[in-house]
Motif scaffolding. Structure first.
Motif, PDB file in Angstrom:
ATOM      1  N   ASN A 134      -3.876  -7.409   5.572  1.00  0.00           N
ATOM      2  CA  ASN A 134      -4.061  -6.180   6.347  1.00  0.00           C
ATOM      3  C   ASN A 134      -2.743  -5.849   7.024  1.00  0.00           C
ATOM      4  O   ASN A 134      -1.758  -6.578   6.902  1.00  0.00           O
ATOM      5  CB  ASN A 134      -5.197  -6.329   7.361  1.00  0.00           C
ATOM      6  N   SER A 135      -2.719  -4.736   7.754  1.00  0.00           N
ATOM      7  CA  SER A 135      -1.472  -4.271   8.363  1.00  0.00           C
ATOM      8  C   SER A 135      -1.240  -4.805   9.774  1.00  0.00           C
ATOM      9  O   SER A 135      -0.263  -4.440  10.419  1.00  0.00           O
ATOM     10  CB  SER A 135      -1.460  -2.733   8.402  1.00  0.00           C
ATOM     11  N   SER A 136      -2.115  -5.683  10.254  1.00  0.00           N
ATOM     12  CA  SER A 136      -2.046  -6.134  11.648  1.00  0.00           C
ATOM     13  C   SER A 136      -0.712  -6.743  12.059  1.00  0.00           C
ATOM     14  O   SER A 136      -0.301  -6.571  13.216  1.00  0.00           O
ATOM     15  CB  SER A 136      -3.175  -7.129  11.931  1.00  0.00           C
TER      16      SER A 136
ATOM     17  N   THR B  33       2.269  -8.424   5.566  1.00  0.00           N
ATOM     18  CA  THR B  33       0.976  -7.745   5.386  1.00  0.00           C
ATOM     19  C   THR B  33       0.289  -8.185   4.102  1.00  0.00           C
ATOM     20  O   THR B  33      -0.943  -8.164   4.011  1.00  0.00           O
ATOM     21  CB  THR B  33       1.140  -6.215   5.372  1.00  0.00           C
TER      22      THR B  33
ATOM     23  N   ASN C  83       0.854  -1.190   0.000  1.00  0.00           N
ATOM     24  CA  ASN C  83       0.000   0.000   0.000  1.00  0.00           C
ATOM     25  C   ASN C  83       0.888   1.237   0.000  1.00  0.00           C
ATOM     26  O   ASN C  83       2.107   1.148   0.072  1.00  0.00           O
ATOM     27  CB  ASN C  83      -0.958   0.001   1.194  1.00  0.00           C
TER      28      ASN C  83
ATOM     29  N   TRP D 187      -2.528  -8.071  18.020  1.00  0.00           N
ATOM     30  CA  TRP D 187      -3.249  -9.001  17.132  1.00  0.00           C
ATOM     31  C   TRP D 187      -3.749 -10.209  17.934  1.00  0.00           C
ATOM     32  O   TRP D 187      -4.892 -10.656  17.774  1.00  0.00           O
ATOM     33  CB  TRP D 187      -2.329  -9.431  16.008  1.00  0.00           C
TER      34      TRP D 187
ATOM     35  N   SER E 298      -1.339 -11.516   5.139  1.00  0.00           N
ATOM     36  CA  SER E 298      -2.496 -11.355   6.030  1.00  0.00           C
ATOM     37  C   SER E 298      -3.635 -10.588   5.380  1.00  0.00           C
ATOM     38  O   SER E 298      -4.792 -10.717   5.792  1.00  0.00           O
ATOM     39  CB  SER E 298      -2.077 -10.635   7.314  1.00  0.00           C
TER      40      SER E 298
ATOM     41  N   ARG F 275     -10.901  -1.731  14.985  1.00  0.00           N
ATOM     42  CA  ARG F 275      -9.949  -2.624  15.634  1.00  0.00           C
ATOM     43  C   ARG F 275     -10.202  -2.678  17.148  1.00  0.00           C
ATOM     44  O   ARG F 275     -10.973  -1.888  17.688  1.00  0.00           O
ATOM     45  CB  ARG F 275      -8.515  -2.192  15.332  1.00  0.00           C
TER      46      ARG F 275
ATOM     47  N   LYS G 102      -8.812   4.046  14.393  1.00  0.00           N
ATOM     48  CA  LYS G 102      -9.325   2.837  13.731  1.00  0.00           C
ATOM     49  C   LYS G 102     -10.325   2.171  14.674  1.00  0.00           C
ATOM     50  O   LYS G 102      -9.999   1.208  15.375  1.00  0.00           O
ATOM     51  CB  LYS G 102      -8.190   1.883  13.372  1.00  0.00           C
TER      52      LYS G 102
END
Length: 350
Positions: free
Chosen positions: A238-240, A233, A127, A179, A236, A322, A319
């Motif tokens: 996502n950025s978690s 990432t 990203n 996470w 997954s 989350r 966010k």
């Protein structure tokens, strides 16, 4: 029902070493690229463009100086004004790397990333951070087809860039703990391979000698580990694996701070705070930040404790989907108390 095995794009080229940027002619030829758009920022255009282009003889290159401040519409327009090309190359700091990633994404073209510092993992991620409707926004882009990191260039950047990279990498520790916290509370499901990759990345770096942050061994390990974090990432989705409560604090600071610091610097300080809130590997964090000179550097920045207090308080709103440790009132209050009680933070904050 079984979850199918997915196809994960990873870089086909990864060259980290001295003088690698002058191997482009060989690299491009090996991978069948006959012509390329080469994007530079102001520094790399003035400092490296002539020597690099002189070293490329078998590939047609269109070199462009990319001004700062472009928004997403500017990039889309530029992307489709360009003549046909086989690959987009971007060399420089995070901004021009993001420009290159998005232009390549728009034109469905491979992208080669040539970072001139290791200040964060953006050079390897899928990203980018662009201006959308006058606001910095994270948007999808293209995983780099290749990453070329020249240690002769990277070792000459100011210390703050290397320290920022260390701060960003160590955030994997607190992000992964967040996470796990989210999965225990039923708000997320971990990808265990992405988790393992992110954890291995930061643990590999932590075992590296840290007496000299410009040592090629440390720099190579830092870049390799940041690259693995970026790839985690992609796995997954996502950025978690690399971004948790510590990143929420940094994002909040970007909004409220009178003078925001580099991303990795803010994240590093927030990571130290959250490691103590989570009561997880805080002693190791202290050793790394002390040995590398991270703490010595941030002590001289004149950081404002009240800004960090406010950032912690509003972090969950950054966010709201989350559920990190900071989304829990008990741990948020623990973080706020830590600001006043920790001896190191009293030396860092005004």
């Amino acid at each position: 029902m079984l979850t199918p095995v997915t196809s994960v794009p990873i870089p086909a080229i990864l060259e980290i070493g001295k003088g690698t940027v002058f191997n482009l002619d060989r690299i491009l030829k090996q991978h069948g690229f006959a012509n390329a758009v080469f994007l530079f920022d102001d520094f790399t255009y003035q400092t490296y463009k002539q020597d690099i282009l002189s070293s490329i003889s078998t590939v047609e290159i269109s070199a462009l100086l990319m001004e700062s401040g472009l928004d997403i519409q500017d990039l889309i327009k530029k992307a489709f004004e360009m003549e046909r090309f086989d690959v987009v190359i971007a060399m420089g700091g995070g901004t021009v790397i993001d420009y290159g990633k998005y232009i390549a994404f728009s034109r469905r073209s491979p992208f080669l990333s040539i970072p001139t510092s290791a200040s964060n993992d953006g050079f390897a991620s899928s990203n980018c951070s662009l201006i959308v409707n006058q606001k910095k926004t994270t948007v999808p882009a293209r995983v780099p087809y290749g990453i070329i990191a020249d240690l002769e260039i990277i070792k000459h950047v100011p210390n703050r860039f290397i320290l920022a990279g260390i701060g960003d990498l160590l955030s994997n520790i607190t992000a992964l703990y967040d996470w796990e916290f989210e999965e225990r509370h039923g708000t997320a499901r971990m990808n265990h391979f992405a988790y393992m990759l992110s954890k291995k990345a930061v643990n590999s770096f932590i075992r590296t000698p840290m007496a000299d942050i410009r040592n090629p061994i440390l720099l190579k390990e830092l870049i390799s580990s940041l690259t693995l974090g970026g790839i985690s990432t992609v796995i997954s989705g996502n950025s978690s694996p690399i971004s948790g409560s510590e990143h929420l604090i940094s994002h909040a600071l970007d909004k409220i701070a009178r003078q925001p610091q580099m991303h990795g610097i803010q994240v590093g300080i927030a990571t130290y705070i959250m490691a103590n809130v989570q009561d997880h590997r805080a002693e190791r964090m202290m050793k790394v930040f002390t040995r590398t000179g991270f703490f010595d550097y941030v002590k001289g920045l004149g950081l404002n404790k009240e800004e960090y207090r406010q950032a912690i308080e509003i972090a969950p709103t950054v966010k709201p989907s989350r559920y990190t440790y900071l989304h829990d009132e008990v741990y948020r209050q623990k973080a706020l108390r830590f600001l006043d009680e920790d001896e190191m933070l009293q030396l860092i904050f005004q």
